[in-house]
Scaffold this motif. Structure first.
Motif, PDB file in Angstrom:
ATOM      1  N   PHE A  27       0.788  -1.267  -0.214  1.00 39.71           N
ATOM      2  CA  PHE A  27      -0.293   0.380   0.013  1.00 39.71           C
ATOM      3  C   PHE A  27       0.475   1.014   0.006  1.00 39.71           C
ATOM      4  N   LEU A  28       2.441   0.955  -0.184  1.00 39.75           N
ATOM      5  CA  LEU A  28       2.731   2.175   0.539  1.00 39.75           C
ATOM      6  C   LEU A  28       3.003   3.484  -0.890  1.00 39.75           C
ATOM      7  N   PRO A  29       3.431   2.521  -2.461  1.00 44.08           N
ATOM      8  CA  PRO A  29       2.906   3.411  -3.084  1.00 44.08           C
ATOM      9  C   PRO A  29       2.027   4.506  -3.413  1.00 44.08           C
ATOM     10  N   LEU A  30       0.627   3.490  -2.696  1.00 41.04           N
ATOM     11  CA  LEU A  30      -0.626   4.379  -3.551  1.00 41.04           C
ATOM     12  C   LEU A  30      -0.681   5.138  -2.702  1.00 41.04           C
ATOM     13  N   ALA A  54       2.867   8.310  -3.105  1.00 43.94           N
ATOM     14  CA  ALA A  54       2.372   8.533  -4.767  1.00 43.94           C
ATOM     15  C   ALA A  54       2.013   9.881  -4.772  1.00 43.94           C
ATOM     16  N   CYS A  55       1.071  10.284  -3.743  1.00 45.76           N
ATOM     17  CA  CYS A  55       0.000  12.193  -3.401  1.00 45.76           C
ATOM     18  C   CYS A  55       1.015  12.758  -2.914  1.00 45.76           C
ATOM     19  N   SER A  56       1.717  12.136  -1.974  1.00 44.58           N
ATOM     20  CA  SER A  56       1.852  12.763  -0.671  1.00 44.58           C
ATOM     21  C   SER A  56       3.076  13.110  -0.975  1.00 44.58           C
ATOM     22  N   ASN A  57       3.654  13.017  -2.383  1.00 44.05           N
ATOM     23  CA  ASN A  57       5.269  13.194  -1.899  1.00 44.05           C
ATOM     24  C   ASN A  57       5.641  14.659  -3.684  1.00 44.05           C
ATOM     25  N   GLY A  58       4.070  15.121  -3.773  1.00 43.95           N
ATOM     26  CA  GLY A  58       4.752  16.355  -4.837  1.00 43.95           C
ATOM     27  C   GLY A  58       5.828  17.860  -3.757  1.00 43.95           C
ATOM     28  N   LEU A  74       9.267   1.372   9.307  1.00 43.26           N
ATOM     29  CA  LEU A  74       9.039   2.859   7.947  1.00 43.26           C
ATOM     30  C   LEU A  74      10.332   2.986   7.337  1.00 43.26           C
ATOM     31  N   GLU A  75      12.040   1.774   7.506  1.00 37.83           N
ATOM     32  CA  GLU A  75      12.574   1.410   6.689  1.00 37.83           C
ATOM     33  C   GLU A  75      12.266   0.475   5.481  1.00 37.83           C
ATOM     34  N   SER A  76      11.519   0.174   5.351  1.00 38.26           N
ATOM     35  CA  SER A  76      11.036  -0.333   4.249  1.00 38.26           C
ATOM     36  C   SER A  76       9.896   0.829   3.339  1.00 38.26           C
ATOM     37  N   ALA A  77       9.597   1.865   3.849  1.00 37.96           N
ATOM     38  CA  ALA A  77       8.609   2.719   3.761  1.00 37.96           C
ATOM     39  C   ALA A  77       9.698   3.947   2.780  1.00 37.96           C
ATOM     40  N   SER A  78      11.054   3.871   2.908  1.00 35.97           N
ATOM     41  CA  SER A  78      11.840   4.555   3.091  1.00 35.97           C
ATOM     42  C   SER A  78      12.155   4.621   1.410  1.00 35.97           C
ATOM     43  N   ILE A  79      12.235   3.590   1.275  1.00 34.06           N
ATOM     44  CA  ILE A  79      12.462   3.458  -0.306  1.00 34.06           C
ATOM     45  C   ILE A  79      11.544   3.981  -1.140  1.00 34.06           C
ATOM     46  N   TYR A  80      10.532   4.891  -0.543  1.00 34.22           N
ATOM     47  CA  TYR A  80       8.834   5.769  -1.314  1.00 34.22           C
ATOM     48  C   TYR A  80       8.967   6.544  -1.254  1.00 34.22           C
ATOM     49  N   GLY A  81      10.369   6.690  -0.204  1.00 35.27           N
ATOM     50  CA  GLY A  81       9.842   7.952   0.533  1.00 35.27           C
ATOM     51  C   GLY A  81       8.566   8.598   1.008  1.00 35.27           C
ATOM     52  N   GLY A  82       8.668   9.784   0.962  1.00 35.38           N
ATOM     53  CA  GLY A  82       7.102  10.256   1.702  1.00 35.38           C
ATOM     54  C   GLY A  82       7.622  10.486   3.393  1.00 35.38           C
ATOM     55  N   LEU A 130      10.832  10.720   5.406  1.00 36.12           N
ATOM     56  CA  LEU A 130      11.609   9.646   4.734  1.00 36.12           C
ATOM     57  C   LEU A 130      12.021  10.026   3.241  1.00 36.12           C
ATOM     58  N   GLN A 131      13.780   9.360   2.974  1.00 34.24           N
ATOM     59  CA  GLN A 131      14.605  10.050   1.821  1.00 34.24           C
ATOM     60  C   GLN A 131      13.497   8.625   0.521  1.00 34.24           C
ATOM     61  N   GLY A 132      12.864   8.730  -0.112  1.00 34.82           N
ATOM     62  CA  GLY A 132      12.802   7.892  -1.479  1.00 34.82           C
ATOM     63  C   GLY A 132      14.097   7.505  -2.158  1.00 34.82           C
ATOM     64  N   ILE A 133      14.138   6.386  -2.883  1.00 34.97           N
ATOM     65  CA  ILE A 133      15.240   6.054  -4.209  1.00 34.97           C
ATOM     66  C   ILE A 133      15.234   6.557  -5.619  1.00 34.97           C
ATOM     67  N   GLY A 134      15.915   6.567  -6.144  1.00 41.83           N
ATOM     68  CA  GLY A 134      15.618   6.719  -8.020  1.00 41.83           C
ATOM     69  C   GLY A 134      15.496   8.447  -8.211  1.00 41.83           C
ATOM     70  N   PRO A 135      15.547   8.464  -9.480  1.00 43.07           N
ATOM     71  CA  PRO A 135      15.217  10.307  -9.608  1.00 43.07           C
ATOM     72  C   PRO A 135      13.903  10.460  -9.260  1.00 43.07           C
ATOM     73  N   LYS A 136      14.975  12.107  -8.673  1.00 42.34           N
ATOM     74  CA  LYS A 136      13.819  13.135  -7.720  1.00 42.34           C
ATOM     75  C   LYS A 136      12.873  14.032  -9.942  1.00 42.34           C
ATOM     76  N   PRO A 137      11.913  14.451  -9.202  1.00 45.91           N
ATOM     77  CA  PRO A 137      11.133  15.385  -9.945  1.00 45.91           C
ATOM     78  C   PRO A 137      12.252  16.485 -10.216  1.00 45.91           C
ATOM     79  N   ALA A 138      12.380  16.724 -11.890  1.00 46.18           N
ATOM     80  CA  ALA A 138      13.046  17.949 -11.770  1.00 46.18           C
ATOM     81  C   ALA A 138      12.168  19.241 -11.339  1.00 46.18           C
ATOM     82  N   PRO A 139      12.758  20.268 -11.148  1.00 46.92           N
ATOM     83  CA  PRO A 139      12.213  21.436 -10.579  1.00 46.92           C
ATOM     84  C   PRO A 139      11.339  22.418 -11.971  1.00 46.92           C
TER      85      PRO A 139
END
Length: 148
Positions: free
Chosen positions: A12-15, A18-22, A97-105, A136-145
């Motif tokens: 459920f974490l990505p769901l 997904a809307c909370s990192n904008g 929380l450690e697992s959630a850190s992959i997704y950030g948020g 929490l820090q996510g992994i992967g590319p960050k959105p461009a400014p």
């Protein structure tokens, strides 16, 4: 069974995030979550059941996961949808929380519980529940400014 329940909770974490990192940029996210001090109400909630936390926020939760390692309920209000996850021991919360850190948020974290909601709603929930707001820090590319 335990591993499956934990995996289902993490699914459920990505769901939820997904809307909370904008709007976040790489500088705003850090590897160590910043904390905001506990509100006085924290003693009322910590540790508690999903139903108790939901009641304090004015919601009747729909229980999605009821396992040995965690219980998760979803709340739907006019203003926001959010999840409340409780854990029988701190070690399960730490693993989650450690697992959630992959997704950030951004999450509201208390003693053996976590609330996932849009970041702008967490401060209001913190006033009711206590706990700390953690980024929490996510992994992967960050959105461009934005250039506009």
């Amino acid at each position: 069974m335990r591993g499956a329940a934990l995996a289902a909770g993490l699914a459920f974490l990505p769901l939820l995030t997904a809307c909370s990192n904008g709007g976040e940029d790489g500088a705003a996210a850090s590897s160590k979550p910043p904390e905001i001090s506990d509100a006085p109400a924290a003693a009322v909630v910590a540790p508690a059941k999903v139903e108790v936390i939901a009641g304090l926020t004015g919601c009747k939760p729909k229980i999605r996961i009821d396992a040995d390692e965690l219980r998760q309920g979803l709340c739907h209000t006019e203003k926001v949808d959010y999840s409340i996850t409780t854990f029988p021991e701190e070690k399960y919360k730490d693993t989650w929380l450690e697992s959630a850190s992959i997704y950030g948020g951004t999450y509201l974290v208390g003693s053996r519980w976590v609330v996932a909601a849009k970041p702008e709603m967490l401060e209001g929930l913190r006033a009711k529940l206590g706990g700390n707001i953690q980024q929490l820090q996510g992994i992967g590319p960050k959105p461009a400014p934005s250039t506009s």
